[in-house]
Design an enzyme around this catalytic site. Structure first.
Site, PDB file in Angstrom:
ATOM      1  N   ARG A   1      29.907  45.055  34.106  1.00 53.17           N
ATOM      2  CA  ARG A   1      28.814  45.987  34.408  1.00 53.17           C
ATOM      3  C   ARG A   1      28.447  46.839  33.198  1.00 53.17           C
ATOM      4  NH1 ARG A   1      31.326  44.369  38.902  1.00 53.17           N
ATOM      5  NH2 ARG A   1      30.385  44.603  40.964  1.00 53.17           N
TER       6      ARG A   1
ATOM      7  N   SER B   1      30.361  41.687  50.079  1.00 50.80           N
ATOM      8  CA  SER B   1      30.420  41.212  48.697  1.00 50.80           C
ATOM      9  C   SER B   1      29.785  42.201  47.730  1.00 50.80           C
ATOM     10  CB  SER B   1      29.716  39.861  48.581  1.00 50.80           C
ATOM     11  OG  SER B   1      29.474  39.569  47.227  1.00 50.80           O
TER      12      SER B   1
ATOM     13  N   ASP C   1      40.956  40.185  45.719  1.00 46.16           N
ATOM     14  CA  ASP C   1      41.465  39.375  44.597  1.00 46.16           C
ATOM     15  C   ASP C   1      42.990  39.398  44.514  1.00 46.16           C
ATOM     16  OD1 ASP C   1      38.895  38.727  43.895  1.00 46.16           O
ATOM     17  OD2 ASP C   1      38.723  40.290  42.378  1.00 46.16           O
TER      18      ASP C   1
HETATM   19  C1  S3P Z   1      33.664  41.287  42.080  1.00 43.57           C
HETATM   20  C2  S3P Z   1      33.575  41.229  43.438  1.00 43.57           C
HETATM   21  C3  S3P Z   1      34.426  40.380  44.284  1.00 43.57           C
HETATM   22  C4  S3P Z   1      35.670  39.924  43.538  1.00 43.57           C
HETATM   23  C5  S3P Z   1      35.333  39.442  42.155  1.00 43.57           C
HETATM   24  C6  S3P Z   1      34.690  40.538  41.336  1.00 43.57           C
HETATM   25  C7  S3P Z   1      32.737  42.152  41.334  1.00 43.57           C
HETATM   26  O1  S3P Z   1      33.697  39.236  44.661  1.00 43.57           O
HETATM   27  O2  S3P Z   1      36.317  38.917  44.270  1.00 43.57           O
HETATM   28  O3  S3P Z   1      36.495  38.995  41.489  1.00 43.57           O
HETATM   29  O4  S3P Z   1      32.992  42.443  40.142  1.00 43.57           O
HETATM   30  O5  S3P Z   1      31.722  42.558  41.922  1.00 43.57           O
HETATM   31  P1  S3P Z   1      32.725  39.220  45.953  1.00 43.57           P
HETATM   32  O6  S3P Z   1      31.639  40.167  45.714  1.00 43.57           O
HETATM   33  O7  S3P Z   1      32.214  37.811  46.026  1.00 43.57           O
HETATM   34  O8  S3P Z   1      33.598  39.571  47.103  1.00 43.57           O
END
Ligand code: S3P
Length: 430
Positions: free
Chosen positions: A25, A166, A314
């Site tokens: 980000r 998500s 994760d």
């Molecule tokens: C993440 C969000 C999660 C996570 C990924 C990193 C992020 O995924 O599993 O490793 O940086 O926004 P999801 O948004 O698909 O749950």
């Protein structure tokens, strides 16, 4: 490679690499903001390099000095058409978040990745982005990569309830919403509260966002200003040492500068529930970080479900290993998202731990684990999944007889390039 077995205890102090989610980000916000952004503590892992290379291919100047980078942002309109398709490697986060940025740009673009990424569903972002007016096409009805995004559309606001919990989908839609008309306001409603690094960084870069529980309002036409960003260590990487410290006898590990944003600390809640000893010291409120000290503990099984799941999604592979060393039953539910990660983690984790002698059963949305069981040596394939490779290396420490081996360990480069150096450091300091 051969994995270290029969550990006599892990001891020492570590600083885990920078948070992967925040690292991605910081590059994205730095690139779409105006002026210079300086980032300290960035993760130098392959996933983050994919993001960095994508913005360089769009004409953004990014200078690297180890874990410090500077980005010369020229705003959304400073992004140029990439000359060729953008390689996202193994990174779902890069693909989904960058799609939200590209959906509103005036040029065409294409995103592709490795074998694992090519199986990851992008319909979860493509569908709502289309509702905003984006032109985006993937393969099959799940919009698998490669993704083709057409320029020359004007995005408009949506009122959208996310069907999946998500942060990647939420973030892609926030990036798209920023590019809608000045008078437009996009409303998102989360299924469950997920990591909020995008929202926090948007505010840090001078943007506007209103959050009330699971409701998020994002005004369009925003102009952001470059910032200084300090990235704490990744709790998802620290998780491997937290579990190792709890289950390997005679261990005590101090983990410095770990990010403890509450949307990410589900693993600490689970450890406490299971009777594990983890102490938080030196909390730094502004940076959401703390030093964590973990010691070998007697553990009991627990239930992990509902709103806890996105706060530790994760960490579930390494939590499954933890549960094999806890007395009684651990039930993981509501975690069907594990099936669409770098691998189908329900299937890969249960196979791996079953092969080592654990009592673990897959369910449609999780796993049931019965402990405590001794683990024996096996041959493991990381299957292109960094977190599977690291979990196998921690499991090996508990093996008392025979040789444990791993293939596909290069996958670990995506999030934790110095993982085996850190393991050697902790395992040899007895
Ligand atoms: C993440 C969000 C999660 C996570 C990924 C990193 C992020 O995924 O599993 O490793 O940086 O926004 P999801 O948004 O698909 O749950």
């Amino acid at each position: 490679m051969k994995l270290e077995t029969k550990s006599q205890g892990l001891r020492g102090t570590l600083k885990v690499p920078g948070d992967k989610s925040i690292s991605h980000r910081s590059i994205m916000f730095g690139s779409i903001a105006h002026g210079k952004t300086e980032v300290e503590g960035i993760l130098q892992g392959e996933d983050v390099i994919s993001t960095m290379n994508a913005f360089r291919a769009m004409g953004v100047q990014i200078q690297e000095h180890g874990s410090r980078i500077t980005i010369e942002g020229k705003g959304f309109s400073g992004l140029k058409a990439p000359k060729k398709a953008l390689d996202m490697g193994n990174s779902g986060t890069s693909t989904r978040l960058i799609s939200g940025i590209l959906a509103g740009r005036p040029f065409d673009s294409e995103l592709f990745g490795d074998a694992s990424l090519s199986k990851r569903p992008m319909d979860r972002i493509a569908k709502p982005l289309r509702l905003m007016g984006a032109k985006i096409a993937g393969e099959t009805d799940r919009d698998l990569p490669p993704l083709k995004i057409s320029g020359n559309v004007m995005l408009h606001e949506i009122d959208y309830k996310l069907p999946v919990a998500s942060a990647q989908v939420k973030s892609a839609l926030i990036f798209a919403a920023l590019q809608t008309d000045k008078k437009a306001v996009t409303r998102l409603v989360e299924k469950e509260k997920t990591r909020d690094h995008t929202e926090e960084m948007l505010v840090q870069f001078g943007g506007q966002i209103a959050i009330s529980g699971k409701n998020i309002l994002i005004p369009g036409g925003q102009k952001l200003q470059g910032q200084k960003v300090l990235i704490p260590g990744d709790i998802s990487s620290a998780a491997f040492w937290l579990v190792a410290g709890l289950v390997v006898p005679n261990s005590e590990i101090e983990l410095r500068n770990v990010g403890v944003n509450v949307t990410r600390t589900g693993i600490l809640d689970v450890i406490e529930e299971m009777g594990g000893q983890v102490v938080r010291i030196h909390e730094d409120e502004t940076n959401h970080s703390a030093t964590l000290v973990v010691r070998t503990s007697a553990l009991v099984g627990t239930e992990i479900s509902g709103e806890l799941i996105p706060r530790l999604i994760d960490e579930l592979p390494i939590i499954a290993l933890l549960a094999t060393q806890a007395a009684g039953e651990t039930i993981i539910r509501d975690a069907e998202e594990l099936r669409v990660k770098e691998t189908d983690r329900i299937s890969v984790v249960t196979h791996l731990l079953q092969n080592m002698g654990a009592e673990i059963t897959p369910t449609s949305d999780g796993m049931i684990i019965r402990g405590k069981t001794p683990l024996h040596a096996t041959h493991v394939d990381a299957c292109g999944d960094h977190r599977i490779g690291m979990m196998a290396a921690i499991a090996a420490l508990l093996v008392q007889e025979g040789q444990m081996s791993l293939v596909g360990e290069e996958a670990i480069q995506t999030s934790y390039p110095s993982f085996f150096d850190d393991l050697r450091l902790l395992n040899s300091s007895n």
